[in-house]
Design an enzyme around this catalytic site. Structure first.
Site, PDB file in Angstrom:
ATOM      1  N   CYS A   1      -5.548  -3.220   2.105  1.00 25.21           N
ATOM      2  CA  CYS A   1      -5.381  -3.351   3.558  1.00 25.21           C
ATOM      3  C   CYS A   1      -6.688  -3.517   4.323  1.00 25.21           C
ATOM      4  CB  CYS A   1      -4.583  -2.158   4.086  1.00 25.21           C
ATOM      5  SG  CYS A   1      -3.825  -2.500   5.706  1.00 25.21           S
TER       6      CYS A   1
ATOM      7  N   GLU B   1       0.836  -1.200   0.000  1.00 21.15           N
ATOM      8  CA  GLU B   1       0.000   0.000   0.000  1.00 21.15           C
ATOM      9  C   GLU B   1       0.875   1.256   0.000  1.00 21.15           C
ATOM     10  OE1 GLU B   1      -3.613   1.694   2.906  1.00 21.15           O
ATOM     11  OE2 GLU B   1      -2.319   0.035   3.552  1.00 21.15           O
TER      12      GLU B   1
ATOM     13  N   LYS C   1      -9.152   2.576  -2.317  1.00 12.88           N
ATOM     14  CA  LYS C   1      -9.462   1.889  -1.066  1.00 12.88           C
ATOM     15  C   LYS C   1     -10.858   2.294  -0.602  1.00 12.88           C
ATOM     16  CE  LYS C   1      -7.278   1.064   3.480  1.00 12.88           C
ATOM     17  NZ  LYS C   1      -6.064   1.382   4.271  1.00 12.88           N
TER      18      LYS C   1
END
Length: 681
Positions: A177, A52, A121
């Site tokens: 994540c 990330e 994300k």
């Protein structure tokens, strides 16, 4: 594609990578990413995953909102795009990107000089040490979008799948994540929409116990999604102002770990593994609830935009990066094998206990040869009787020597019966066999050494006939002893023969597992030392039906010389029964597992002198025998097989359970696959 190419057999190589992050230095990070990407290219990797925000660094706080940094990220992305033109892998890199009025934490998919798409994300953590809402907007609701990054325009949104045109089954989903840490991760929808390999770009600082949490989450997601899950966390170079980083990278497939790197690396590293796309496709096809769930969750084929690309994978041998057991039914890990043996033995015992309780019978009749199968059945019976509170003397055990019975096996049979305290008998079947052969006019009855199938089956049939009549006489049931491998190959006498019994505890146990079950039972302390010593003697016995007399100086009749090594045939059985693989793929896997003795581990206790390798001609020849017998000959025996518990996750052959097939089938398409796709050398 050559036969040895992984890409010819439904595999794809993926990598989870970390770099030595340079905080707020996108150009230097791009250089590090390219260094690792070139190594992946040289190793035939199709998709390379980076952490990330790998272009900027994750732990840089308000520097994320500095225009100079964001301009540098866009310039670094252009470098990666240009450099990717000559590279095989799809690169999945993380970067902060501006879009309309906000900044997004993004994964960028790059391949052959273009951006395939950008995935923002969705779930932004804002608790404990995380503060992502301060800098980023969520990608929720941005389906169907476009983004401009400097001179580049690309698809933008959480609704993207990246699909290879020339690698069947390779469909990529990307999440970031925290997306995995929520109850319904975006990758669940991606998998239901068809993604087979799920990638997670993560930063994820390390605290005590967190690595195990990541492991459990990734493993579970790969299992529930029937997919591969590839994970890469931030490592060296990330800021340690308040946090620390371990660079955990792992690759999972359908609940199994394929590869992982050491944690806390000093610099860049990557884990690579070969994902089995055929396996995932087969699992989804068999588990119909997977597709049912997609409809229940309203995930339709058009729920995601599909971006296609051509990988142009290598056609030659690039090795094989995947753990593969020589014995798929027998793990080489000692702890895992011990647990498997504990479960298998107790499945057998509990199955027999329940059957006896249900039918109200307190005696069993069993034939004991001194070989592996009858030994395992007898020690299962002894344990079941102990737990039921029945005396072992109500186990009526018969050894029935015939024309080929050896002294060693008969001695072992008597020793085992005596050590277990069962009621032991010896019933010589030779007089009855001679009478039947004479009644048939068989040449053997006239003194001719003719040892044909009739000669063998007269003995096998009489043994079973006696056992059934003894069961009638003593108000008991006949317990079968034949194993799953024999049923697969049709190596059992049908009807009035060892194919038949009232209940068979071994029907779900492959031959290669039986010796380890016996060894485990002997070492478990459930029986005394005399039983253990006898079991050890039996473990060294040649596998033989002992139906043909041994001439002076001659070799004992060998089962494996006739139908092939059980090591290979159980390998073939596992991948045929569990996954429905083509014979050519099974041959490829067998070659990778068996061509060198030193390849991979061996199960604990496996004798050193029996450890051997098999080359492709041997593998091909015995695979043809397996295919012919399994598909073209022996189904009628399985269609009428007695009850018995399923034992191994690899499946069973019961027509009421895992395997249903016509008794009058044929093996043509399987044999044709071997002839066309498996080289003879």
């Amino acid at each position: 594609m050559t036969f040895r190419s992984i890409y010819a057999h439904g595999f794809v190589r993926v990598a989870a990578c970390t770099i030595d992050t340079a905080l707020a230095d996108p150009d230097r990070n791009a250089t590090s990413i390219l260094d690792v990407a070139r190594q992946c290219h040289d190793r035939g990797v199709a998709v390379a995953l980076f952490p990330e925000l790998s272009l900027s660094g994750y732990a840089i706080d308000d520097l994320l909102l500095q225009d100079a940094l964001l301009d540098g990220v866009e310039a670094a992305l252009s470098r990666l795009i240009d450099a990717s033109r000559a590279m095989l892998p799809v690169l999945l890199v993380g970067a902060p990107l501006r879009h309309v009025n906000r900044l997004y934490n993004c994964a960028i998919a790059i391949h052959r000089g273009r951006i395939l798409g950008v995935v923002p994300k969705v779930h932004l953590p804002n608790y404990r040490e995380f503060y992502e809402h301060r800098h980023f907007a969520s990608g929720r609701g941005l389906e169907g979008g476009l983004i401009r990054i400097g001179p580049h325009e690309a698809l933008f949104g959480p609704d993207l799948l990246f699909v290879a045109e020339d690698v069947p089954g390779l469909s990529i989903h990307v999440e970031i994540c925290e997306d995995l840490w929520v109850p319904t991760p975006p990758s669940s929808s991606g998998a239901l929409a068809g993604a087979t390999v799920l990638f997670n770009l993560s930063a994820s600082n390390i605290t005590i116990g967190k690595a195990e949490t990541r492991h459990l989450l990734c493993k579970a997601q790969s299992a529930s999604c029937l997919a591969a899950y590839v994970y890469a966390a931030g490592g060296s170079g990330e800021s340690t102002t308040d946090l620390a980083w371990d660079g955990q990278t792992s690759i999972y497939e359908n609940g199994a770990v394929l590869a992982e790197t050491d944690r806390f690396p000093a610099g860049a590293q990557f884990a690579a593994a070969d994902v089995d796309l055929d396996l995932l496709r087969q699992e989804r096809a068999r588990q119909g609830t997977f597709d049912d769930n997609a409809r229940g969750e309203a995930v339709w084929p058009d729920s995601f935009r599909r971006v296609t690309f051509r990988l142009e994978p290598p056609k030659g041998d690039i090795g094989f990066k995947r753990p593969i057991e020589r014995f798929p039914f027998v793990p080489s890990d000692g702890a895992r094998l011990a647990l498997d043996c504990y479960e298998a033995y107790n499945i057998q015992v509990s199955g027999l206990r329940q059957r006896l309780r249900a039918i109200g019978v307190k005696r069993i009749v069993i034939g004991v040869s001194g070989g592996l199968d009858s030994t395992q059945a007898l020690i299962v019976a002894a344990r079941a009787f102990d737990l039921l509170g029945f005396p072992r003397t109500d186990i009526l055990a018969y050894t029935m020597p015939g024309f080929g019975t050896g002294d060693a096996t008969k001695t072992n049979a008597h020793r085992l019966m005596a050590a277990l305290g069962v009621t032991a008998h010896e019933l010589d079947i030779k007089p009855a066999s001679n009478q039947m052969l004479a009644d048939l006019g068989h040449p053997f009855s006239r003194g001719e050494p003719v040892y044909d199938v009739t000669f063998e089956n007269v003995q096998a049939g009489l043994r079973t006939d006696y056992l059934f009549r003894l069961a009638n006489f003593h108000d008991g049931i006949v317990m079968g002893t034949g194993d799953m491998s024999e049923l697969a190959l049709g190596w059992c006498t049908y009807g009035v023969g060892d194919q038949m019994s009232h209940y068979n505890v071994n029907a779900g146990v492959p031959k290669t597992l039986i010796q380890h079950l016996i060894r485990w039972v002997g070492a478990s302390g459930q029986f005394d030392d005399e039983v253990k010593q006898t079991l050890d003697e039996i473990l060294g016995t040649e596998i033989s039906p002992e139906l043909i007399p041994v001439e002076a100086g001659g070799a004992i009749q060998s089962t494996e010389a006739k139908i092939g090594p059980y090591a290979l045939q159980d390998f073939n059985l596992f991948y045929t029964l569990r996954y429905g693989f083509r014979p050519s793929k099974i041959a490829f896997l067998a070659l990778r597992a068996w061509e060198r003795v030193e390849n991979g581990g061996w199960p604990p206790g496996f004798p050193e002198d029996l450890r051997r390798a098999y080359d492709l001609p041997e593998i091909r020849a015995w695979l043809k025998v397996f295919v012919q017998r399994f598909f073209g000959f022996s189904q009628f025996k399985r269609s009428a097989m007695p009850n018995g518990p399923k034992v191994v996750a690899g499946g069973s052959l019961s027509p009421r359970g895992d395997w249903r097939a016509p008794s009058d089938g044929n093996a043509r398409v399987w044999l044709d696959d071997i002839e066309r796709h498996v080289p003879e050398a």
